[in-house]
Design an enzyme around this catalytic site. Structure first.
Site, PDB file in Angstrom:
ATOM      1  N   CYS A  35      36.614  -9.425  67.488  1.00 43.15           N
ATOM      2  CA  CYS A  35      37.495  -8.163  68.382  1.00 43.15           C
ATOM      3  C   CYS A  35      38.333  -7.099  68.530  1.00 43.15           C
ATOM      4  O   CYS A  35      38.471  -6.199  68.815  1.00 43.15           O
ATOM      5  CB  CYS A  35      37.626  -9.062  69.844  1.00 43.15           C
ATOM      6  SG  CYS A  35      37.805  -7.950  71.313  1.00 43.15           S
ATOM      7  N   ASP A  37      41.312  -8.887  68.790  1.00 42.63           N
ATOM      8  CA  ASP A  37      42.796  -8.964  68.947  1.00 42.63           C
ATOM      9  C   ASP A  37      42.705 -10.406  68.700  1.00 42.63           C
ATOM     10  O   ASP A  37      41.802 -11.405  69.569  1.00 42.63           O
ATOM     11  CB  ASP A  37      43.315  -8.606  70.384  1.00 42.63           C
ATOM     12  CG  ASP A  37      43.178  -7.364  70.746  1.00 42.63           C
ATOM     13  OD1 ASP A  37      44.184  -6.761  70.567  1.00 42.63           O
ATOM     14  OD2 ASP A  37      42.757  -6.778  71.960  1.00 42.63           O
ATOM     15  N   CYS A  61      46.970  -5.047  69.250  1.00 45.99           N
ATOM     16  CA  CYS A  61      47.682  -3.921  69.467  1.00 45.99           C
ATOM     17  C   CYS A  61      48.877  -4.318  70.347  1.00 45.99           C
ATOM     18  O   CYS A  61      49.291  -4.844  70.161  1.00 45.99           O
ATOM     19  CB  CYS A  61      46.191  -3.330  70.800  1.00 45.99           C
ATOM     20  SG  CYS A  61      46.611  -3.503  72.850  1.00 45.99           S
ATOM     21  N   CYS A 105      44.619  -8.671  76.651  1.00 43.75           N
ATOM     22  CA  CYS A 105      45.721  -8.560  76.303  1.00 43.75           C
ATOM     23  C   CYS A 105      47.014 -10.759  77.107  1.00 43.75           C
ATOM     24  O   CYS A 105      46.732 -11.107  76.365  1.00 43.75           O
ATOM     25  CB  CYS A 105      47.011  -8.227  75.779  1.00 43.75           C
ATOM     26  SG  CYS A 105      45.795  -6.736  74.538  1.00 43.75           S
TER      27      CYS A 105
END
Length: 145
Positions: A35, A37, A61, A105
């Site tokens: 993905c 992350d 990110c 996140c």
């Protein structure tokens, strides 16, 4: 373009507790490099169940780095059973918010914390028992081996 709070920007540029703990009492992972992350969370826990140190390694990110950083700050000094109550919404609130497209996140932070706590207690993390979604954004699932 996404708008980030000053806190998110600061923690991305100056993350707290980045790194690893060689003799960690617990380790939890979440996310997937597929993905883009991934988070690995390390905990050091004393004989009274207090988290005395927490470090993270994140590939992802700025929101992933900031979420991981704030999570470690939230849990250091906390009893491990209290840390179990932290949700991804708590992480987002502590950051002052995240754009909707970046909420995964905070979920990754919560899942890594759950996995680390399960590791500490010698349990199997509930998230590991289910078919694992590795990217909330696009509902990408991990292939079974």
């Amino acid at each position: 373009m996404w708008e980030y709070t000053d806190k998110v920007t600061d923690l991305y540029k100056n993350p707290k507790n980045a790194g690893m703990i060689d003799d960690a009492d617990a380790v939890g992972e979440a996310g997937s490099l597929t993905c883009g992350d991934m988070l690995k969370l390390y905990l050091k826990v004393d004989e009274n169940g207090i988290i005395t140190d927490a470090k993270f390694q994140t590939f992802g990110c700025g929101s992933a780095v900031a979420s991981s950083s704030i999570l470690t700050e939230m849990i250091i000094g906390m009893h491990i059973d209290e840390a179990r109550k932290i949700t991804n919404k708590d992480i987002v609130e502590e950051l002052g918010g995240l754009p909707p497209a970046k909420m995964h996140c905070s979920v990754m932070g919560h899942e890594a914390l759950e996995a680390a706590i399960a590791d500490y207690y010698g349990e199997t993390c509930v998230a590991e028992k289910k078919e694992k979604i590795v990217c909330q954004c696009f509902n990408v699932k991990q292939l079974k081996k």
